[in-house]
Every structure is written in structure tokens, then in C-alpha cells.
Write an enzyme that holds these catalytic residues in place. Structure first.
Site, PDB file in Angstrom:
ATOM      1  CE  LYS A 214     -53.220  10.268 -47.197  1.00 17.01           C
ATOM      2  NZ  LYS A 214     -52.232   9.357 -47.804  1.00 17.01           N
TER       3      LYS A 214
ATOM      4  CD  GLN B 159     -49.929   6.694 -46.730  1.00 16.18           C
ATOM      5  OE1 GLN B 159     -50.977   7.049 -47.243  1.00 16.18           O
ATOM      6  NE2 GLN B 159     -49.078   7.544 -46.220  1.00 16.18           N
TER       7      GLN B 159
ATOM      8  CG  ASP C  60     -52.125   8.630 -54.285  1.00 11.20           C
ATOM      9  OD1 ASP C  60     -52.232   9.772 -53.805  1.00 11.20           O
ATOM     10  OD2 ASP C  60     -51.722   7.648 -53.646  1.00 11.20           O
TER      11      ASP C  60
HETATM   12  N1  GUE Z   1     -50.094   6.955 -51.872  1.00 13.94           N
HETATM   13  C1  GUE Z   1     -49.692   7.989 -51.139  1.00 13.94           C
HETATM   14  N2  GUE Z   1     -50.248   9.212 -51.351  1.00 13.94           N
HETATM   15  C2  GUE Z   1     -49.868  10.283 -50.588  1.00 13.94           C
HETATM   16  O1  GUE Z   1     -50.376  11.410 -50.782  1.00 13.94           O
HETATM   17  C3  GUE Z   1     -48.886  10.088 -49.546  1.00 13.94           C
HETATM   18  C4  GUE Z   1     -48.355   8.796 -49.394  1.00 13.94           C
HETATM   19  N3  GUE Z   1     -48.763   7.779 -50.205  1.00 13.94           N
HETATM   20  N4  GUE Z   1     -47.410   8.555 -48.454  1.00 13.94           N
HETATM   21  C5  GUE Z   1     -46.974   9.587 -47.542  1.00 13.94           C
HETATM   22  C6  GUE Z   1     -47.114  10.973 -48.139  1.00 13.94           C
HETATM   23  C7  GUE Z   1     -47.092  12.089 -47.108  1.00 13.94           C
HETATM   24  N5  GUE Z   1     -48.379  12.738 -47.227  1.00 13.94           N
HETATM   25  C8  GUE Z   1     -48.789  13.777 -46.380  1.00 13.94           C
HETATM   26  C9  GUE Z   1     -50.113  14.103 -46.195  1.00 13.94           C
HETATM   27  C10 GUE Z   1     -50.513  15.092 -45.297  1.00 13.94           C
HETATM   28  C11 GUE Z   1     -49.584  15.787 -44.566  1.00 13.94           C
HETATM   29  C12 GUE Z   1     -50.032  16.810 -43.564  1.00 13.94           C
HETATM   30  O2  GUE Z   1     -51.207  16.967 -43.313  1.00 13.94           O
HETATM   31  N6  GUE Z   1     -49.106  17.534 -42.942  1.00 13.94           N
HETATM   32  C13 GUE Z   1     -49.403  18.520 -41.890  1.00 13.94           C
HETATM   33  C14 GUE Z   1     -48.770  18.139 -40.575  1.00 13.94           C
HETATM   34  C15 GUE Z   1     -49.174  16.790 -40.095  1.00 13.94           C
HETATM   35  C16 GUE Z   1     -48.402  16.381 -38.848  1.00 13.94           C
HETATM   36  O3  GUE Z   1     -48.469  17.113 -37.838  1.00 13.94           O
HETATM   37  O4  GUE Z   1     -47.710  15.338 -38.902  1.00 13.94           O
HETATM   38  C17 GUE Z   1     -48.830  19.868 -42.277  1.00 13.94           C
HETATM   39  O5  GUE Z   1     -47.878  19.913 -43.084  1.00 13.94           O
HETATM   40  O6  GUE Z   1     -49.292  20.866 -41.771  1.00 13.94           O
HETATM   41  C18 GUE Z   1     -48.257  15.505 -44.766  1.00 13.94           C
HETATM   42  C19 GUE Z   1     -47.855  14.508 -45.670  1.00 13.94           C
HETATM   43  C20 GUE Z   1     -49.127  12.104 -48.168  1.00 13.94           C
HETATM   44  N7  GUE Z   1     -48.438  11.097 -48.728  1.00 13.94           N
END
Ligand code: GUE
Ligand code: MG
Length: 307
Positions: A69, A113, A136
Site C-alpha cells: 500500500k 489494517q 476504508d
Molecule cells: N483495513 C483493511 N483494509 C483492507 O482493505 C484490508 C485489510 N484491512 N486487511 C487485509 C485485507 C486483504 N487486502 C488485500 C489487498 C490487496 C491484495 C492483493 O494485491 N492481492 C494480489 C496478490 C498479492 C500477493 O501476491 O500476495 C492479487 O490478488 O493479485 C490482496 C488482499 C486488503 N485488506
């Protein structure tokens, strides 16, 4: 006894493959637009949008997300303020930090987070964030605005799903959308967004009697349960649009790590019309939408309502 799939012959050719919904490419393009808009905003106001991200504890997966992020926030031309707090942080200390960030004029968006370590009440912390800085969209004010169709900040993952669906389908009026999973983070807000698009919306959850039968009715099937490969090929109506929000890290027998979704992709791709892959589907959209919400929050704070 024959199931619906065997009694209803599939209209699809046996070599059918769903088209892939490329969330990664969409997110890259969106971040490029945001980067340009941030430059314009700075030229007009002399202000750089700032995002504060708070991480409590040292969960390795959360550390990776938070770092991504920060990198993407910088790439978009915005300022990133990281607050890494020890596992032992008390709720009062966390609330004090949120209060400081609320008052800081250089910070336009605040994200704590999730999940928080045990003993810290995520609801209380989230609701301590000023609604106009709640990028968020998880506090009760923004959640309530969404529920009554008032402008507000929409949670990042549901917003990312909506952008992909609009891009793929255009007008969704009258389509049956089935959302599997009813979290405050994804399922519930996404169901409300799809309702506002004119969909007939069904929500399946842990007590739903026959989720597979409901899923087979869906023109749009969104899966956000965190239960890996829950949805099988025969849960999907031929030609349906499938959005897979789930993301689970798995160890392969060779000791490598691999991400899998809530949908059994190899089966689903033979039935669905369009489908998001994991990785490269919804995940990248979540971070792009966080940047989108941070810029929108800065505009509202600096330019006022209707910005
Ligand atoms: N307050 C809060 N807000 C959130 O938005 C929040 C959170 N807490 N806690 C955790 C989850 C999870 N999350 C992700 C963000 C990006 C990918 C992402 O970029 N994923 C990539 C892969 C990344 C990798 O390789 O690990 C993809 O799907 O292609 C995944 C999951 C946001 N979250
Ligand atoms: Mg993904």
C-alpha cells in the site's frame, strides 16, 4: 436422481473457456489516472493527498500488504505515513493515535489494517476515524450512507468488484446477483452496491440451506467467504460472470507458496462466461480503490461537498 447440471444440458461447447477479467490491468490503468489527478490536484491547491496506514502487531501477511500500500501510494504521487505499533499496544494508545491523525491536516485518509490483535475492538477503533478520513469506508457513518444511497466512502474491495462488473457488463438492471459471504468488509456492502445497480440481489451465508442451488441461479456470482475453492464448477450457471474475492496462501508439495481463491478455478473456467483469476483479479483492485478513495477524501476536505 439427476442434479440440475445433468438434467439441463449446458449450452456451452465442450472446449468452452471463460474470458478472464484482468483486474491487474484495470488496476494499473486506474492508478495511472489517479496519478494524473493527484498532479492536477496539487497544481490547483498546492496540497499532496496523504494516507496514514496503521498496523498493529507483526503478522507477516499484513506487513506485506501494508508495504505494498505504501509503495503504490508513493507511485500515485501521494504521501504515505506508516505507523507500525507493537502487538502489546492498548486500545487507548491506538485511539490516541487515531485522534492525532484525525487532527493532522496533512493526512486525508486513515486506514487501520485488519484484523487487529486480540483484545482490540476493531469496531471502536474504526468508528474513531473521522468519516471524511475513513478511506476504508468501514465506519458506521459511511456504512449507513451506503445503505441509504447517500454519497460517502465505499469500502475498497466492494468498490473494486463494482468497477470490474460495470466495465464487463455495463447496465446490470434486472440481473440476478448472488453474493456468497455476508461480512461487513465485503459481502454486505457489495450486495448494497449491486442493489443500487438494479440487480436482484441474494445473499448466501453460513446458515443458507442450499447455497449451490442459489448460486446456479446467478447471472453474477460473487464469492467472498475465505473458504478456499468452496464454489465448484457445477455451482455456476453457464455463461455467468464470476467474481472471486477470496485469497488463501497455500503450500505446494514442493514447498512453494501459491494463492488460491474461493472458487475452484479450473472447474469454473469451463462453465463461467467471465471470471476473475486469483491472483490478478480483485486483489489489485482493492489497493487501487484505496488510492481512489484517498484522493476523493482529499478533494472533499479541500474542495468541499460535491467535489
Ligand atoms: N483495513 C483493511 N483494509 C483492507 O482493505 C484490508 C485489510 N484491512 N486487511 C487485509 C485485507 C486483504 N487486502 C488485500 C489487498 C490487496 C491484495 C492483493 O494485491 N492481492 C494480489 C496478490 C498479492 C500477493 O501476491 O500476495 C492479487 O490478488 O493479485 C490482496 C488482499 C486488503 N485488506
Ligand atoms: Mg485477486
Amino acid at each position: 436422481m439427476t442434479g440440475p447440471m445433468s438434467s439441463t444440458p449446458s449450452p456451452l461447447p465442450s472446449d468452452h473457456r471463460a474470458s478472464l477479467i484482468d483486474g491487474k490491468a484495470f488496476a494499473t490503468a486506474l492508478r495511472q489516472t489517479i496519478r494524473q489527478d493527484v498532479q492536477d490536484f496539487r497544481a490547483r491547491h498546492g496540497i499532496t493527498p496523504g494516507l496514514a496506514v496503521v498496523l498493529v502487531g507483526n503478522d507477516p501477511a499484513s506487513e506485506v500488504y501494508v508495504r505494498n500500500k505504501a509503495i503504490q501510494t508513493h507511485h500515485a504521487g501521494m504521501r504515505s505515513f506508516m505507523h507500525m505499533l507493537p502487538e502489546s499496544t492498548s486500545e487507548q494508545e491506538l485511539l490516541n493515535l487515531v485522534e492525532r491523525l484525525n487532527k493532522d491536516p496533512e493526512i486525508h485518509g486513515i486506514l487501520v489494517q485488519l484484523p487487529l490483535p486480540g483484545g482490540l475492538d476493531a469496531g471502536r477503533v474504526t468508528n474513531a476515524i473521522l468519516p471524511e478520513k475513513d478511506v476504508d469506508g468501514l465506519g458506521v457513518v459511511n456504512a449507513g450512507r451506503l445503505a441509504v444511497n447517500q454519497p460517502g466512502i465505499v469500502p475498497c474491495t466492494p468498490l473494486g468488484c463494482l468497477m470490474l462488473l460495470r466495465d464487463q457488463l455495463g447496465d446490470m438492471t434486472g440481473l440476478h446477483a448472488v453474493v456468497i459471504g455476508c461480512s461487513n468488509l465485503v459481502g454486505k456492502p457489495l450486495a448494497l452496491l449491486l442493489l443500487a445497480e438494479g440487480c436482484t440481489v441474494s445473499i448466501a451465508h453460513i446458515h443458507t440451506r442450499d447455497t449451490a442451488a442459489l448460486a446456479r441461479e446467478a447471472d453474477i456470482l460473487v464469492v467472498a467467504t475465505g473458504s478456499r475453492e468452496l464454489v465448484r464448477g457445477d455451482w455456476i450457471k453457464p455463461g455467468a460472470t464470476v467474481i472471486d474475492v477470496g485469497i488463501t496462501r497455500m503450500q505446494t508439495p514442493e514447498g512453494k507458496s501459491r494463492l488460491v481463491g474461493d472458487v475452484a478455478f479450473d472447474e469454473a473456467v469451463k462453465v463461467a462466461g467471465r471470471i476473475t483469476p486469483v491472483p490478478g483479479g480483485v486483489g489489485p483492485m482493492t489497493i487501487a480503490c484505496l488510492l481512489n478513495n484517498t484522493l476523493a477524501a482529499a478533494r472533499m476536505q479541500v474542495e468541499g461537498a460535491g467535489a
